[in-house]
Write a protein that holds these residues in place. Structure first.
Motif, PDB file in Angstrom:
ATOM      1  N   ALA A 221       9.531  36.013  66.394  1.00 30.55           N
ATOM      2  CA  ALA A 221       8.112  36.391  66.265  1.00 30.55           C
ATOM      3  C   ALA A 221       7.805  36.777  64.817  1.00 30.55           C
ATOM      4  CB  ALA A 221       7.799  37.543  67.214  1.00 30.55           C
ATOM      5  N   ASP A 222       8.685  37.579  64.200  1.00 25.53           N
ATOM      6  CA  ASP A 222       8.463  38.006  62.814  1.00 25.53           C
ATOM      7  C   ASP A 222       8.518  36.823  61.845  1.00 25.53           C
ATOM      8  OD1 ASP A 222       7.919  40.762  62.944  1.00 25.53           O
ATOM      9  OD2 ASP A 222      10.034  41.224  63.263  1.00 25.53           O
ATOM     10  N   THR A 223       9.487  35.935  62.066  1.00 26.01           N
ATOM     11  CA  THR A 223       9.623  34.777  61.166  1.00 26.01           C
ATOM     12  C   THR A 223       8.367  33.910  61.223  1.00 26.01           C
ATOM     13  OG1 THR A 223      11.982  34.798  61.581  1.00 26.01           O
ATOM     14  CG2 THR A 223      11.103  32.787  60.624  1.00 26.01           C
ATOM     15  N   LEU A 224       7.872  33.690  62.446  1.00 25.12           N
ATOM     16  CA  LEU A 224       6.694  32.839  62.581  1.00 25.12           C
ATOM     17  C   LEU A 224       5.448  33.524  62.036  1.00 25.12           C
ATOM     18  CD1 LEU A 224       7.785  31.343  65.924  1.00 25.12           C
ATOM     19  CD2 LEU A 224       6.995  29.973  64.005  1.00 25.12           C
ATOM     20  N   ALA A 225       5.342  34.841  62.251  1.00 23.07           N
ATOM     21  CA  ALA A 225       4.191  35.581  61.703  1.00 23.07           C
ATOM     22  C   ALA A 225       4.231  35.520  60.175  1.00 23.07           C
ATOM     23  CB  ALA A 225       4.207  37.027  62.191  1.00 23.07           C
ATOM     24  N   ALA A 226       5.437  35.635  59.608  1.00 21.79           N
ATOM     25  CA  ALA A 226       5.566  35.568  58.144  1.00 21.79           C
ATOM     26  C   ALA A 226       5.121  34.208  57.621  1.00 21.79           C
ATOM     27  CB  ALA A 226       7.014  35.818  57.730  1.00 21.79           C
ATOM     28  N   ARG A 227       5.254  33.182  58.451  1.00 19.33           N
ATOM     29  CA  ARG A 227       4.849  31.844  58.011  1.00 19.33           C
ATOM     30  C   ARG A 227       3.428  31.502  58.468  1.00 19.33           C
ATOM     31  NH1 ARG A 227      10.368  28.188  58.299  1.00 19.33           N
ATOM     32  NH2 ARG A 227      11.785  29.847  57.656  1.00 19.33           N
ATOM     33  N   GLY A 228       2.686  32.511  58.862  1.00 21.78           N
ATOM     34  CA  GLY A 228       1.253  32.325  59.083  1.00 21.78           C
ATOM     35  C   GLY A 228       0.826  32.055  60.511  1.00 21.78           C
ATOM     36  N   ALA A 229       1.776  32.006  61.471  1.00 20.30           N
ATOM     37  CA  ALA A 229       1.381  31.717  62.858  1.00 20.30           C
ATOM     38  C   ALA A 229       0.673  32.921  63.480  1.00 20.30           C
ATOM     39  CB  ALA A 229       2.610  31.366  63.689  1.00 20.30           C
ATOM     40  N   GLU A 230      -0.190  32.609  64.451  1.00 18.94           N
ATOM     41  CA  GLU A 230      -0.796  33.668  65.265  1.00 18.94           C
ATOM     42  C   GLU A 230       0.162  33.841  66.451  1.00 18.94           C
ATOM     43  OE1 GLU A 230      -4.803  33.785  67.736  1.00 18.94           O
ATOM     44  OE2 GLU A 230      -5.012  32.869  65.741  1.00 18.94           O
TER      45      GLU A 230
END
Ligand code: CTP
Length: 401
Positions: A221-230
């Motif tokens: 979740a953190d990795t994807l949030a860091a790459r701009g995902a909702e």
């Protein structure tokens, strides 16, 4: 607010350009970033910690160990906090120590502990900037994966005119914005992740659970949030918190609650990753009162829980990527591929319990990723946050680019 939620650690070394770093900190804050500052001891002669703490709205650190208070500054924590470490201005002396791996001040120890990308903006006098040893050190930094914002031409503190001035704060801001824009590979994409164990109640005080910590799913979740995902994180009972405030976390307890939370949102998603260790069975009729031991030995009847991953595979809207995990002890590849097919997933991450250092309560994991058409990617043992990056990189490589 292009830098919203971005955590920038600004390192300032001893150079007259340090005064410009104060303006830079202000620009970052104005653009929505969270900013922390570390200074070398020499930098405190050029710009005061008070100015920087006022502008950054955070305490400023300049010593590894405060002999008056006996306090130690945790450089590892500072380094792990940051999405980006920016060293501006970078003096010739700090550059040389960084290139050499020296660690005699807080900025250097923080740099050596940083797992995030590092960008430097050198500031030197004309001839220093051209000196072969300085050029060699800058190249060494680049070879070690750091990015360099070249110095600019203009009037220098020495009175000379030429290349060596630290890039203007506005130019550094643009560089940093472009840097973050380049990392936003999931911007505009919605991702749902299940994580953690589920607890299946037996009575109001007891449950059937498992040893999952939730770490793997939460790192994803953190990795994807860091790459701009909702990101929507549907999480079973886990004490681990996500780092990104932008993540919408829905806490659930049972497999059925997890299933309901997922199915209600699945239609909106571009990608669904089932990382939860869902209990395959729940208790048919959990007792409403605590079961006492003076009665008969209770018999607990189990009922099958819904398979969330299989539901997502079968009911996805066109184009949604569905990924799951498999934890196997034997015939690993065969079982992982069977799971891929049976659950109609696009990708299965296999953890083998036979690999030392892999599994539920460990901080590390060793994975192999399987996809349709015999696709396969093998990875060595790595910490779980690194594993999350490897999984997201594979998703990008196979499905997004
Ligand atoms: N999963 C799920 N819902 C379930 C059970 C599993 O979403 N009720 C997901 C897990 O999140 C994981 C994948 O399915 O991504 C594999 O789970 P696993 O328990 O290893 O497989 P099972 O299908 O339960 O098969 P088995 O236990 O027989 O290996």
């Amino acid at each position: 607010m292009q830098l919203k939620n971005k955590k920038i650690l600004v390192g300032i070394s001893g150079s007259i350009a340090a005064y410009k770093a104060a303006h830079l900190v202000r620009l970052f804050v104005k653009n929505g970033a969270q900013v922390k500052v570390v200074l070398t001891p020499n930098a405190t002669g050029f710009v005061t910690p008070l100015t920087l703490s006022t502008l950054s709205k955070n305490p400023v650190h300049s010593v590894l160990f405060n002999s008056e208070t006996g306090e130690w500054t945790n450089h590892v924590e500072l380094a792990l906090w940051a999405d980006l470490m920016l060293i501006a201005p970078l003096s010739a002396s700090t550059l040389s120590k960084m290139a050499d791996g020296q660690s005699d001040n807080l900025l250097l120890t923080t740099y050596l502990s940083a797992k995030c990308p590092v960008i430097v903006a050198p500031a030197m006098d004309l001839d220093m900037y051209k000196h072969p040893s300085v050029l060699a050190n800058l190249q060494k930094l680049r070879d070690n994966g750091n990015q360099v914002i070249p110095a600019e031409k203009g009037e220098l503190a020495s009175g000379l005119d030429g290349e060596g001035r630290m890039a203007e704060p506005e130019h550094i801001l643009e560089f940093v914005k472009d840097f973050f824009a380049g990392t936003q590979t999931w911007a505009g994409k919605k991702v749902l992740i299940t994580a953690g164990p589920t607890y299946e109640p037996i009575d109001p005080v007891r449950y059937i659970g498992n040893r999952s910590s939730g770490k793997m799913g939460i790192h994803l979740a953190d990795t994807l949030a860091a790459r701009g995902a909702e990101v929507v994180l549907v999480c079973g009972p886990s004490r681990i918190r996500q780092e990104y405030d932008s993540i919408q976390r829905i806490d659930v307890e049972t497999a059925v609650q997890m299933f309901e939370a997922v199915t209600a949102r699945a239609a909106d998603m571009d990608c669904i990753i089932c990382a939860a260790a869902v209990a395959d069975y729940g208790v048919e009729n959990p007792a409403t009162q605590k079961i006492k031991k003076d009665g008969q030995i209770p018999e607990i009847k189990l009922v099958k829980n819904p398979d969330i991953l299989a539901w997502c595979g079968a009911n996805r809207k066109k184009g949604t990527i569905v990924a799951g995990f498999a934890l196997e002890t034997d015939n690993e590849e065969e079982n992982a591929r069977k799971k891929l097919e049976k659950k109609q997933a696009d990708l299965i991450v296999l953890n083998s319990l036979n690999d030392p250092g892999a599994g539920f309560e460990s901080d590390t994991n060793k994975i192999t990723i399987f996809g349709k058409e015999e696709r396969r990617a093998d990875f060595p043992l790595a910490p779980k946050n690194k594993i999350a990056e490897l999984i997201v990189n594979t998703l990008e490589k196979w499905f997004i680019q």
